[in-house]
Enzyme design. Structure first.
Site: not given
Ligand code: GLN
Length: 544
Positions: A381, A506, A508
């Site tokens: 992310c 994600h 995980e």
């Molecule tokens: N801050 C980034 C976004 O909003 C990544 C979000 C995250 O890592 N969950 O796109």
């Protein structure tokens, strides 16, 4: 429907989520269809707007619900995916009641905590159990008995027990038995008090799970039994474990499985824990260690990255290699050369998700180190978005490249707000959330890792790789090997590097002890391969 309600006494943070998950595991090992509900008595509608420092990681479900991290424990222990209705909050319950009141559903009545709020709680629990086709539903009540906030929920559970009748519901109370003084005396008084508190609201626990640093001595069990009015065999000692996945077996060894079956009038079939035991045996084998650096900004509270830690545990339980996680506070990296030198010696690097400007430069530096030193790297992310920023700055020569989340005035906004976000002002539940389909490029590393070209992964983000930079990134070697069906970049990788992979989603959240996530396994395998190259002598098998 049968119900097991799990409450907590004395203090929070006793591992009630692990206890509840483990009780679920015992029933599941007996082939009983179960499900779990977590009650969070706070007023937030969901966990999405809460700081990870206060409540730990926000766990994302398939349906896009931003849930309490215990939902992650449930999914991992039970090997089943849950949806948002399994996380009840005061915010959700009150919202539903107020909406009904406005619609006129209670017309003529004074709307009250009892019976309307408690009624809504009971209705939701019944509905969730029915939708999941569960014979037994476990309900974990967050917080500690005695908190004003959890009162309506405990009252609802008391009413439910009365409505369901004898032998249909069991109350499990998790408490702390502290060990104090120079001789290490186990103290039962806090437990006595918290059980008294429960009984004052009409709940009699049938099982007491005593948490503490060491196993309870038989005389302490007897004492708790006497004072709390439960049979001695229903006082269960769960001392701290080095691996949480031991807990179901700790419970089983003390007869909790048959006891639950008796309490709930369930057939007592012999449990099958074979796969679980094999996982633990491999985990403990842990021969040879591999060091993975995790570079984030909430590193002081490990719960903020719980699913990452667990995903590595799952890999360890399958590869039998000890995985040592080294935590780096990304803010420290730019100002601490010793940290940089240590990072350069890591076998693998992971930059997890995150938000905001703090610590971003340290993440970018860590990515640069991994890229230029050939250290296996997995970006998740924010860690993936920063990969694009690092590449744009250091390879494409766009010095001020950034995400507009950090620098709205950047001349090279390589990462920018998702189109659908531009008109959004509310921050709760408005990100691109939940399971989304991702199409992988055949023959790419990511496709090899998954062994297929279509995957579903969970998301939680507001920003994305800016389409205006796709061509330039590609032309300089950073391949886009995964796309969403609506044209967003989901995967980046560098073919010329041993392992440099970033994903917008994600992984995980989908890793489980019985099926570790392939991306985490791939990172660890790449880290092991690097170790062998770096020290061929140490890695060689001993002479016979
Ligand atoms: N801050 C980034 C976004 O909003 C990544 C979000 C995250 O890592 N969950 O796109």
């Amino acid at each position: 429907m049968k119900v097991i309600a799990v409450s907590g006494g004395v203090i929070s943070g006793l591992g009630k989520g692990i206890t509840t998950s483990s009780l679920g595991r015992l029933l599941k090992a007996r082939g009983i269809p179960i499900t779990i509900v977590k009650i969070d008595p706070y007023l937030n509608v969901d966990a999405g707007t809460m700081n990870p420092y206060q409540h730990g990681e926000v766990f994302v479900l398939d349906d896009g619900t931003e849930a309490d991290l215990d939902l992650g424990n449930y999914e991992r222990f039970l090997g089943q995916s849950l949806v948002g209705t399994h996380n009840l909050t005061t915010g959700k319950i009150y919202r539903a009641v107020i909406e009904k009141e406005r619609r006129g559903d209670y017309l003529g009545n004074t709307v009250q905590i009892i019976p309307h709020v408690t009624g809504e709680i009971k209705r939701t629990i019944r509905e969730v159990a029915q939708a999941a086709g569960a014979e037994v539903v476990l309900v974990e009540v967050g917080g500690t008995v005695g908190d004003i906030e959890s009162m309506p929920f405990l009252e609802a559970l008391r009413e439910l027990s009365y409505e369901l009748g004898e032998g249909q519901m069991a109350f499990v109370h998790t408490t702390l038995v502290p060990v104090v003084g120079p001789v290490g005396e186990a103290k039962t008084k806090p437990t006595q008090h918290s059980v008294r508190e429960l009984r004052a609201i009409g709940i009699r626990p049938s099982l007491i799970i005593a948490r503490g640093p060491a196993p309870l001595a038989p005389d302490i069990k007897t004492k708790i039994s006497l004072f709390c009015d439960v049979p001695p065999e229903a006082v269960i000692s769960v001392p701290d474990q080095s691996v949480i996945y031991e807990v179901p077996l700790v419970l089983e060894a003390q007869g909790v499985g048959p006891l639950l079956s008796r309490l709930l009038n369930l057939p007592d079939r012999p449990p099958d824990h074979s796969a679980w035991k094999e996982f633990l045996a491999t985990y403990r084998r842990g021969d040879g260690a591999v060091e993975i650096a995790i570079v984030g900004k909430y590193t002081e509270l490990r719960d903020a990255y719980l699913s990452h830690t667990e995903a590595f545990h799952h890999v360890q339980g399958h590869l039998g290699k000890e995985i040592r996680l080294q935590w780096y506070d990304s803010e420290d990296i730019p100002r601490n050369p010793t940290l940089v030198a240590r990072l350069e010696r890591a076998d693998g690097v992971l930059v997890p998700g995150g938000f905001g400007a703090r610590g971003v430069e340290g993440k970018i530096r860590a990515i640069e180190i991994a890229r230029t030193k050939g250290i296996p790297y997995l970006g998740i992310c924010y860690g993936f978005q920063m990969q694009a920023v690092e590449y744009a700055r250091n390879v494409l020569g766009l010095d001020r490249a950034n995400t507009t989340e950090v620098d709205p005035a950047s001349p090279d906004p390589v990462v920018c707000l998702l189109e659908q976000q531009k008109a959004t002002s509310d921050l709760g539940g408005t990100m691109r959330l939940g399971a989304q389909r991702v199409v992988l490029t055949p023959g790419s590393r990511i496709a090899q890792i998954y062994g297929r070209t279509e995957i579903w992964e969970r998301h939680r983000h507001r920003y994305e790789i800016n389409p205006e930079y796709f061509d330039r990134l590609r032309a300089q070697g950073l391949a886009i090997t995964g796309m969403s069906v609506d044209g967003r970049v989901e995967v980046l990788e560098l073919a010329s590097h041993p392992f440099f992979v970033g994903v917008q989603y994600h992984p995980e959240f989908l890793s489980r002890p019985e099926s570790p996530h392939p991306l985490f396994s791939a990172l660890v395998r790449a880290a092991l391969a690097r170790q062998e190259v770096a020290s061929p002598v140490a890695a060689a098998p001993p002479l016979a």
